[in-house]
Design an enzyme around this catalytic site. Structure first.
Site, mmCIF file in Angstrom:
data_model
loop_
_atom_site.group_PDB
_atom_site.id
_atom_site.type_symbol
_atom_site.label_atom_id
_atom_site.label_comp_id
_atom_site.label_asym_id
_atom_site.label_seq_id
_atom_site.Cartn_x
_atom_site.Cartn_y
_atom_site.Cartn_z
ATOM 1 N N ASP A 83 15.645 -11.956 6.667
ATOM 2 C CA ASP A 83 16.428 -12.682 5.682
ATOM 3 C C ASP A 83 15.562 -13.648 4.871
ATOM 4 O OD1 ASP A 83 18.915 -13.238 4.494
ATOM 5 O OD2 ASP A 83 19.195 -15.015 5.755
ATOM 6 N N GLY A 206 25.878 -18.522 3.175
ATOM 7 C CA GLY A 206 26.522 -19.803 3.404
ATOM 8 C C GLY A 206 27.928 -19.694 3.946
ATOM 9 N N VAL A 228 26.172 -15.646 8.376
ATOM 10 C CA VAL A 228 26.547 -16.842 9.135
ATOM 11 C C VAL A 228 25.325 -17.332 9.907
ATOM 12 C CG1 VAL A 228 28.051 -17.760 10.944
ATOM 13 C CG2 VAL A 228 28.910 -15.986 9.391
ATOM 14 N N THR A 230 24.499 -21.491 10.228
ATOM 15 C CA THR A 230 24.686 -22.877 10.652
ATOM 16 C C THR A 230 25.781 -23.017 11.696
ATOM 17 O OG1 THR A 230 23.913 -23.641 8.493
ATOM 18 C CG2 THR A 230 25.151 -25.208 9.812
#
Length: 290
Positions: A83, A206, A228, A230
């Site tokens: 990523d 986000g 996903v 955080t």
């Protein structure tokens, strides 16, 4: 089992169910995704970001090897993705480390330079059988995704895909990287217009800041891949804080890590369940899986 990202994404797009992709940092992150995917019967993509590779001294191989080993021995259908790759050196490690897809991120460059760099990356990746995601413009964390200037224009997005040849596009529609509260409001009308204009799957970065119900609606409007990260880190650190508060003299990290892994497993399972289509999970053999 270790699958190809392209096949999981294609299946999600066709079924309208969406595919969740989880950014991992530690082995406990990986184990949480694997366990949650097995528990829910849902496929998932495991993602290693360029920032995490930097954290490990620039070597992607150890965490990638652990991820592919965990996926290969699992009943769940899982794929490995790199990523926000920002340089060609890491791009060229993608296939070597067992990943079947890569998000090449030249979005900090001016648009024409982004197009040229992404086109070259996509050409190389396709020669090596890899699925390529890219990003046009800014998504929160590099600016504010809540300002009109950082929403993705459908016409610009269609042009970008046509000129680069990428297989999926990350778009700015109201989410923001690194949100620790689930308060993001997505522009669902824009998602629908992007779906109609852009011929490849759309990716929402986000997603930790977006309520589960909104993620489900976003998929119904045209989003396919839901990133996903955080959310897992919030669960991890909360569990560690609570463990240390309960036992201030604790020195064995395994107790903290066990609790953190369990908390992340629950968070991942919640996401996978939220994106699951009605009816029982699909079983059996799938393209791109053993």
């Amino acid at each position: 089992m270790l699958c190809r990202s392209a096949d999981l994404i294609a299946e999600a797009r066709t079924s309208g169910s969406g595919i969740a992709a989880f950014n991992v940092i530690t082995l406990e992150h990986v184990q949480a995704v694997v366990e949650a995917a097995q528990r829910t019967g849902r496929p998932a993509i495991v993602q290693i970001s360029h920032n995490v590779v930097r954290h490990y001294g620039g070597d992607v191989m150890p965490l990638a090897a652990a991820t592919t080993a965990a996926a290969a021995s699992s009943r769940a259908r899982l794929a490995l993705h790199l990523d926000h790759v920002e340089d060609v050196a890491l791009l060229h490690r993608t296939a070597q480390c067992g990943a079947s897809s890569v998000m090449y991120d030249a979005s900090r460059m001016p648009d024409e330079e982004n197009i040229a760099a992404t086109r070259a990356a996509a050409r190389w990746a396709h020669e090596h059988g890899l699925f390529v995601e890219a990003e046009l413009g800014e998504i929160g964390g590099k600016g504010s995704a809540h300002l009109p200037g950082v929403r993705t224009d459908p016409g610009d997005a269609a042009r970008f895909v046509a000129e680069t040849g990428v297989d999926a596009l990350a778009v700015a529609v109201g989410s923001s990287h690194a949100m620790i509260t689930r308060t993001a409001a997505l522009d669902l009308d824009l998602i629908s217009r992007l779906r109609d204009e852009v011929p490849v799957p759309l990716v929402l970065h986000g997603s930790s800041g977006v309520p589960h119900a909104t993620l489900r609606v976003a998929v119904e409007h045209g989003m396919t891949k839901i990133n996903v990260g955080t959310l897992l880190n919030v669960a991890f650190t909360r569990a560690v804080r609570e463990a240390l508060a309960d036992a201030p003299d604790l020195v064995d990290p395994r107790r903290c890590l066990t609790l953190a892994r369990g908390a992340m497993t629950e968070a991942v399972a919640d996401c996978l369940t939220a994106l699951a289509p009605p009816g029982p999970p699909r079983r059996g053999r799938f393209p791109g899986c053993p």
